[in-house]
Design an enzyme around this catalytic site. Structure first.
Site, PDB file in Angstrom:
ATOM      1  N   ASP A  29       0.860  -1.187   0.000  1.00 27.74           N
ATOM      2  CA  ASP A  29       0.000   0.000   0.000  1.00 27.74           C
ATOM      3  C   ASP A  29       0.900   1.243   0.000  1.00 27.74           C
ATOM      4  O   ASP A  29       1.856   1.335   0.771  1.00 27.74           O
ATOM      5  CB  ASP A  29      -0.911  -0.010   1.236  1.00 27.74           C
ATOM      6  CG  ASP A  29      -2.031   1.005   1.119  1.00 27.74           C
ATOM      7  OD1 ASP A  29      -3.204   0.593   1.129  1.00 27.74           O
ATOM      8  OD2 ASP A  29      -1.735   2.229   1.024  1.00 27.74           O
ATOM      9  N   ILE A  30       0.579   2.180  -0.873  1.00 31.56           N
ATOM     10  CA  ILE A  30       1.433   3.362  -1.065  1.00 31.56           C
ATOM     11  C   ILE A  30       1.296   4.355   0.100  1.00 31.56           C
ATOM     12  O   ILE A  30       2.156   5.200   0.301  1.00 31.56           O
ATOM     13  CB  ILE A  30       1.109   4.046  -2.429  1.00 31.56           C
ATOM     14  CG1 ILE A  30       2.292   4.831  -2.949  1.00 31.56           C
ATOM     15  CG2 ILE A  30      -0.140   4.881  -2.364  1.00 31.56           C
ATOM     16  CD1 ILE A  30       3.464   3.998  -3.358  1.00 31.56           C
ATOM     17  N   GLU A  88     -12.276   3.676  -1.364  1.00 33.18           N
ATOM     18  CA  GLU A  88     -11.443   4.562  -2.186  1.00 33.18           C
ATOM     19  C   GLU A  88     -11.195   3.976  -3.580  1.00 33.18           C
ATOM     20  O   GLU A  88     -11.279   4.692  -4.575  1.00 33.18           O
ATOM     21  CB  GLU A  88     -10.115   4.790  -1.457  1.00 33.18           C
ATOM     22  CG  GLU A  88      -9.198   5.791  -2.116  1.00 33.18           C
ATOM     23  CD  GLU A  88      -7.836   5.865  -1.409  1.00 33.18           C
ATOM     24  OE1 GLU A  88      -7.789   5.774  -0.161  1.00 33.18           O
ATOM     25  OE2 GLU A  88      -6.832   5.989  -2.120  1.00 33.18           O
ATOM     26  N   HIS A  93      -9.758  -5.485  -2.888  1.00 35.30           N
ATOM     27  CA  HIS A  93      -8.418  -5.604  -2.286  1.00 35.30           C
ATOM     28  C   HIS A  93      -8.549  -5.952  -0.813  1.00 35.30           C
ATOM     29  O   HIS A  93      -9.397  -5.423  -0.113  1.00 35.30           O
ATOM     30  CB  HIS A  93      -7.590  -4.335  -2.481  1.00 35.30           C
ATOM     31  CG  HIS A  93      -8.280  -3.063  -2.105  1.00 35.30           C
ATOM     32  ND1 HIS A  93      -9.245  -2.465  -2.896  1.00 35.30           N
ATOM     33  CD2 HIS A  93      -8.159  -2.271  -1.022  1.00 35.30           C
ATOM     34  CE1 HIS A  93      -9.669  -1.363  -2.322  1.00 35.30           C
ATOM     35  NE2 HIS A  93      -9.036  -1.229  -1.166  1.00 35.30           N
ATOM     36  N   HIS A  95      -6.620  -5.723   2.644  1.00 37.68           N
ATOM     37  CA  HIS A  95      -5.511  -5.074   3.344  1.00 37.68           C
ATOM     38  C   HIS A  95      -4.919  -6.061   4.339  1.00 37.68           C
ATOM     39  O   HIS A  95      -5.653  -6.612   5.179  1.00 37.68           O
ATOM     40  CB  HIS A  95      -6.016  -3.874   4.168  1.00 37.68           C
ATOM     41  CG  HIS A  95      -6.529  -2.709   3.394  1.00 37.68           C
ATOM     42  ND1 HIS A  95      -5.767  -1.609   3.095  1.00 37.68           N
ATOM     43  CD2 HIS A  95      -7.770  -2.454   2.874  1.00 37.68           C
ATOM     44  CE1 HIS A  95      -6.499  -0.717   2.436  1.00 37.68           C
ATOM     45  NE2 HIS A  95      -7.721  -1.203   2.285  1.00 37.68           N
TER      46      HIS A  95
HETATM   47  P1  AMP Z   1      -9.869   1.491   0.371  1.00 41.66           P
HETATM   48  O1  AMP Z   1     -10.441   1.475  -1.030  1.00 41.66           O
HETATM   49  O2  AMP Z   1     -10.552   2.457   1.279  1.00 41.66           O
HETATM   50  O3  AMP Z   1      -9.803   0.092   0.963  1.00 41.66           O
HETATM   51  O4  AMP Z   1      -8.367   2.001   0.282  1.00 41.66           O
HETATM   52  C1  AMP Z   1      -7.587   1.898  -0.877  1.00 41.66           C
HETATM   53  C2  AMP Z   1      -6.140   1.745  -0.495  1.00 41.66           C
HETATM   54  O5  AMP Z   1      -5.378   1.701  -1.692  1.00 41.66           O
HETATM   55  C3  AMP Z   1      -5.562   2.871   0.369  1.00 41.66           C
HETATM   56  O6  AMP Z   1      -4.976   2.323   1.555  1.00 41.66           O
HETATM   57  C4  AMP Z   1      -4.518   3.538  -0.540  1.00 41.66           C
HETATM   58  O7  AMP Z   1      -3.380   3.987   0.153  1.00 41.66           O
HETATM   59  C5  AMP Z   1      -4.175   2.397  -1.486  1.00 41.66           C
HETATM   60  N1  AMP Z   1      -3.706   2.843  -2.798  1.00 41.66           N
HETATM   61  C6  AMP Z   1      -4.292   3.742  -3.624  1.00 41.66           C
HETATM   62  N2  AMP Z   1      -3.563   3.900  -4.748  1.00 41.66           N
HETATM   63  C7  AMP Z   1      -2.499   3.070  -4.631  1.00 41.66           C
HETATM   64  C8  AMP Z   1      -1.382   2.769  -5.468  1.00 41.66           C
HETATM   65  N3  AMP Z   1      -1.207   3.363  -6.658  1.00 41.66           N
HETATM   66  N4  AMP Z   1      -0.472   1.867  -5.020  1.00 41.66           N
HETATM   67  C9  AMP Z   1      -0.628   1.275  -3.825  1.00 41.66           C
HETATM   68  N5  AMP Z   1      -1.662   1.508  -2.991  1.00 41.66           N
HETATM   69  C10 AMP Z   1      -2.584   2.399  -3.378  1.00 41.66           C
END
Ligand code: AMP
Length: 129
Positions: A29-30, A88, A93, A95
């Site tokens: 995760d970035i 988001e 995905h 975590h």
């Molecule tokens: P959520 O959809 O709320 O479960 O969160 C999406 C997750 O994806 C967040 O923790 C972001 O930091 C992560 N994220 C978004 N864009 C990227 C990326 N390009 N590379 C890695 N992680 C990402």
């Protein structure tokens, strides 16, 4: 439009890869809650986890378990937590988050890592797979 995670799968945007199979990808995760925070995704782009077909859901869990066990060996932590949110990014995905305190599970305080740190931790987790 392809999700940002489909663009990662296609190699159109960079990521710190941890594990990959024909059907799944794990990458850091970035914006991590803690060092080693990893996302496991199916390559098939589906928005919500419970909309996955049963076989893909089960295989995603098996893939995530393998990655979680590697994280636990690679990153000092009390345990690895698993969370699914998806508010988001509309691409399933899981975590996987190394937990030491409840704060690490809250998505409010974030770890600040440099590119070298991301590269090193992705490599270290991969080495335990
Ligand atoms: P959520 O959809 O709320 O479960 O969160 C999406 C997750 O994806 C967040 O923790 C972001 O930091 C992560 N994220 C978004 N864009 C990227 C990326 N390009 N590379 C890695 N992680 C990402």
């Amino acid at each position: 439009m392809a999700s940002i995670f489909s663009k990662i799968i296609a190699g159109e945007i960079p990521s710190y890869k941890v594990a990959e199979t024909d059907d799944f990808l794990a990458f850091l995760d970035i914006n991590p809650n803690a060092k080693g925070h990893t996302l496991c995704i199916p390559k098939k782009e589906v928005d919500k986890i419970f909309d996955l077909d049963e076989a893909t859901y089960t295989e995603l869990m098996k893939f995530s378990r393998k990655v979680a066990i590697a994280i636990e060996k690679a990153v000092p932590c009390k345990r690895v937590g698993m969370t699914v949110i998806g508010l988001e990014v509309p691409h399933v995905h899981v975590h996987l988050i190394p937990l030491n305190t409840m704060e690490d599970a809250r998505f409010t305080s974030k770890a600040s890592l440099k590119s070298d740190d991301f590269e090193a931790i992705a490599k270290r987790i991969s080495s335990y797979l």
